[in-house]
Design a protein around this motif. Structure first.
Motif, PDB file in Angstrom:
ATOM      1  N   ALA A  67       3.669   9.727  -9.837  1.00 55.67           N
ATOM      2  CA  ALA A  67       2.976   9.923 -11.119  1.00 55.67           C
ATOM      3  C   ALA A  67       2.285  11.286 -11.152  1.00 55.67           C
ATOM      4  O   ALA A  67       2.321  11.975 -12.181  1.00 55.67           O
ATOM      5  CB  ALA A  67       1.959   8.805 -11.346  1.00 55.67           C
ATOM      6  N   GLU A  68       1.678  11.682 -10.042  1.00 54.01           N
ATOM      7  CA  GLU A  68       1.033  12.998  -9.993  1.00 54.01           C
ATOM      8  C   GLU A  68       2.063  14.113 -10.140  1.00 54.01           C
ATOM      9  O   GLU A  68       1.822  15.097 -10.842  1.00 54.01           O
ATOM     10  CB  GLU A  68       0.265  13.160  -8.677  1.00 54.01           C
ATOM     11  N   GLU A  69       3.219  13.963  -9.485  1.00 44.43           N
ATOM     12  CA  GLU A  69       4.275  14.973  -9.601  1.00 44.43           C
ATOM     13  C   GLU A  69       4.790  15.042 -11.037  1.00 44.43           C
ATOM     14  O   GLU A  69       5.019  16.132 -11.566  1.00 44.43           O
ATOM     15  CB  GLU A  69       5.433  14.651  -8.649  1.00 44.43           C
ATOM     16  N   GLU A  70       4.950  13.882 -11.671  1.00 39.04           N
ATOM     17  CA  GLU A  70       5.421  13.836 -13.057  1.00 39.04           C
ATOM     18  C   GLU A  70       4.405  14.487 -13.991  1.00 39.04           C
ATOM     19  O   GLU A  70       4.769  15.234 -14.892  1.00 39.04           O
ATOM     20  CB  GLU A  70       5.691  12.390 -13.480  1.00 39.04           C
ATOM     21  N   MET A  71       3.120  14.204 -13.771  1.00 41.61           N
ATOM     22  CA  MET A  71       2.081  14.820 -14.602  1.00 41.61           C
ATOM     23  C   MET A  71       2.066  16.337 -14.409  1.00 41.61           C
ATOM     24  O   MET A  71       1.857  17.086 -15.369  1.00 41.61           O
ATOM     25  CB  MET A  71       0.700  14.238 -14.275  1.00 41.61           C
TER      26      MET A  71
ATOM     27  N   LEU B 122       0.831  -1.207   0.000  1.00 43.36           N
ATOM     28  CA  LEU B 122       0.000   0.000   0.000  1.00 43.36           C
ATOM     29  C   LEU B 122       0.866   1.258   0.000  1.00 43.36           C
ATOM     30  O   LEU B 122       0.566   2.223  -0.709  1.00 43.36           O
ATOM     31  CB  LEU B 122      -0.936   0.001   1.219  1.00 43.36           C
ATOM     32  N   ALA B 123       1.945   1.240   0.773  1.00 42.92           N
ATOM     33  CA  ALA B 123       2.850   2.392   0.799  1.00 42.92           C
ATOM     34  C   ALA B 123       3.509   2.581  -0.557  1.00 42.92           C
ATOM     35  O   ALA B 123       3.631   3.709  -1.056  1.00 42.92           O
ATOM     36  CB  ALA B 123       3.903   2.202   1.891  1.00 42.92           C
ATOM     37  N   GLU B 124       3.921   1.473  -1.193  1.00 42.09           N
ATOM     38  CA  GLU B 124       4.551   1.568  -2.518  1.00 42.09           C
ATOM     39  C   GLU B 124       3.553   2.094  -3.552  1.00 42.09           C
ATOM     40  O   GLU B 124       3.894   2.923  -4.391  1.00 42.09           O
ATOM     41  CB  GLU B 124       5.080   0.197  -2.946  1.00 42.09           C
ATOM     42  N   ALA B 125       2.316   1.624  -3.480  1.00 39.25           N
ATOM     43  CA  ALA B 125       1.288   2.109  -4.407  1.00 39.25           C
ATOM     44  C   ALA B 125       1.039   3.606  -4.189  1.00 39.25           C
ATOM     45  O   ALA B 125       0.901   4.365  -5.158  1.00 39.25           O
ATOM     46  CB  ALA B 125      -0.012   1.327  -4.220  1.00 39.25           C
ATOM     47  N   ASP B 126       1.006   4.026  -2.938  1.00 42.91           N
ATOM     48  CA  ASP B 126       0.813   5.445  -2.643  1.00 42.91           C
ATOM     49  C   ASP B 126       1.991   6.272  -3.155  1.00 42.91           C
ATOM     50  O   ASP B 126       1.796   7.337  -3.734  1.00 42.91           O
ATOM     51  CB  ASP B 126       0.644   5.639  -1.134  1.00 42.91           C
ATOM     52  N   ASN B 127       3.212   5.771  -2.973  1.00 44.83           N
ATOM     53  CA  ASN B 127       4.399   6.464  -3.484  1.00 44.83           C
ATOM     54  C   ASN B 127       4.377   6.547  -5.007  1.00 44.83           C
ATOM     55  O   ASN B 127       4.708   7.588  -5.586  1.00 44.83           O
ATOM     56  CB  ASN B 127       5.681   5.771  -3.019  1.00 44.83           C
ATOM     57  N   THR B 128       3.983   5.471  -5.661  1.00 45.09           N
ATOM     58  CA  THR B 128       3.904   5.448  -7.118  1.00 45.09           C
ATOM     59  C   THR B 128       2.867   6.449  -7.612  1.00 45.09           C
ATOM     60  O   THR B 128       3.107   7.195  -8.563  1.00 45.09           O
ATOM     61  CB  THR B 128       3.562   4.034  -7.621  1.00 45.09           C
ATOM     62  N   ARG B 129       1.718   6.486  -6.952  1.00 47.35           N
ATOM     63  CA  ARG B 129       0.670   7.437  -7.321  1.00 47.35           C
ATOM     64  C   ARG B 129       1.164   8.869  -7.144  1.00 47.35           C
ATOM     65  O   ARG B 129       0.980   9.721  -8.012  1.00 47.35           O
ATOM     66  CB  ARG B 129      -0.590   7.208  -6.472  1.00 47.35           C
TER      67      ARG B 129
END
Length: 180
Positions: free
Chosen positions: A61-65, A51-58
């Motif tokens: 991705a938001e920062e990249e967008m 869950l922490a990894e998924a939150d970090n990935t999200r």
């Protein structure tokens, strides 16, 4: 023979559970329970990490967008800089002839069109007689013409597509159906 004279059966010890048997079963159950608790804790830890990894990935991705949105026009703006340079150079010429101004404007227009084309911005310029396409054309008026109804009579202003999506429709006049 009398019922009392019958020999009595002696009890056997093989089918009677001893008091020592439940203790190993309880110890085995307790060990199994401990193993299950440990496995549960491991799985819970894996879940929390996932869950922490998924939150970090999200979040990444938001920062990249956000970066992509912020700098999306950078390449486009960079391709327009030579056009700006040409316009400024043309304005700096003090004694230009009409022919020189025209040549400079044509060269600058070619630069601008090339920059637009590099970024997949293409013109919509229907020719007279082309079928009217409401997805790419905007009819300004319908006029009587010697051509089939619902065909383009004249293009008043080019339209543009960006990556095959209409950025601006072409402004056209359209042949009216003949009144019979």
């Amino acid at each position: 023979m009398n019922h009392q004279d019958t020999p009595t059966a002696t009890p056997t010890t093989e089918s009677t559970p001893s008091s020592a048997t439940p203790e190993p079963a309880a110890a085995e159950s307790e060990a199994e329970l401990q193993a299950l608790r440990q496995r549960n804790a491991e799985l819970n830890d894996q879940l929390l990490r996932a869950l922490a990894e998924a939150d970090n990935t999200r979040r990444r991705a938001e920062e990249e967008m956000a970066k992509v949105r912020k700098f999306a026009v950078e390449a486009f703006a960079e391709s327009l800089l030579p056009v700006v340079d040409s316009l400024e150079a043309g304005l700096n010429v003090q004694e230009a002839t009409l022919e020189q101004l025209r040549e400079g404007m044509q060269a600058t227009l070619r630069q601008l069109l090339a920059a637009l084309q590099r970024h997949k911005v293409t013109p919509i310029a229907p020719a007279a007689g082309d079928r009217f396409d409401p997805h790419q054309h905007q009819a300004i008026s319908m006029v009587a013409a010697e051509q089939p109804a619902n065909t383009v009579v004249a293009t008043l202003q080019k339209g543009y597509l960006i990556n095959e999506r209409v950025l601006r429709p072409a402004l056209v006049t359209v042949a009216a159906p003949s009144a019979q």
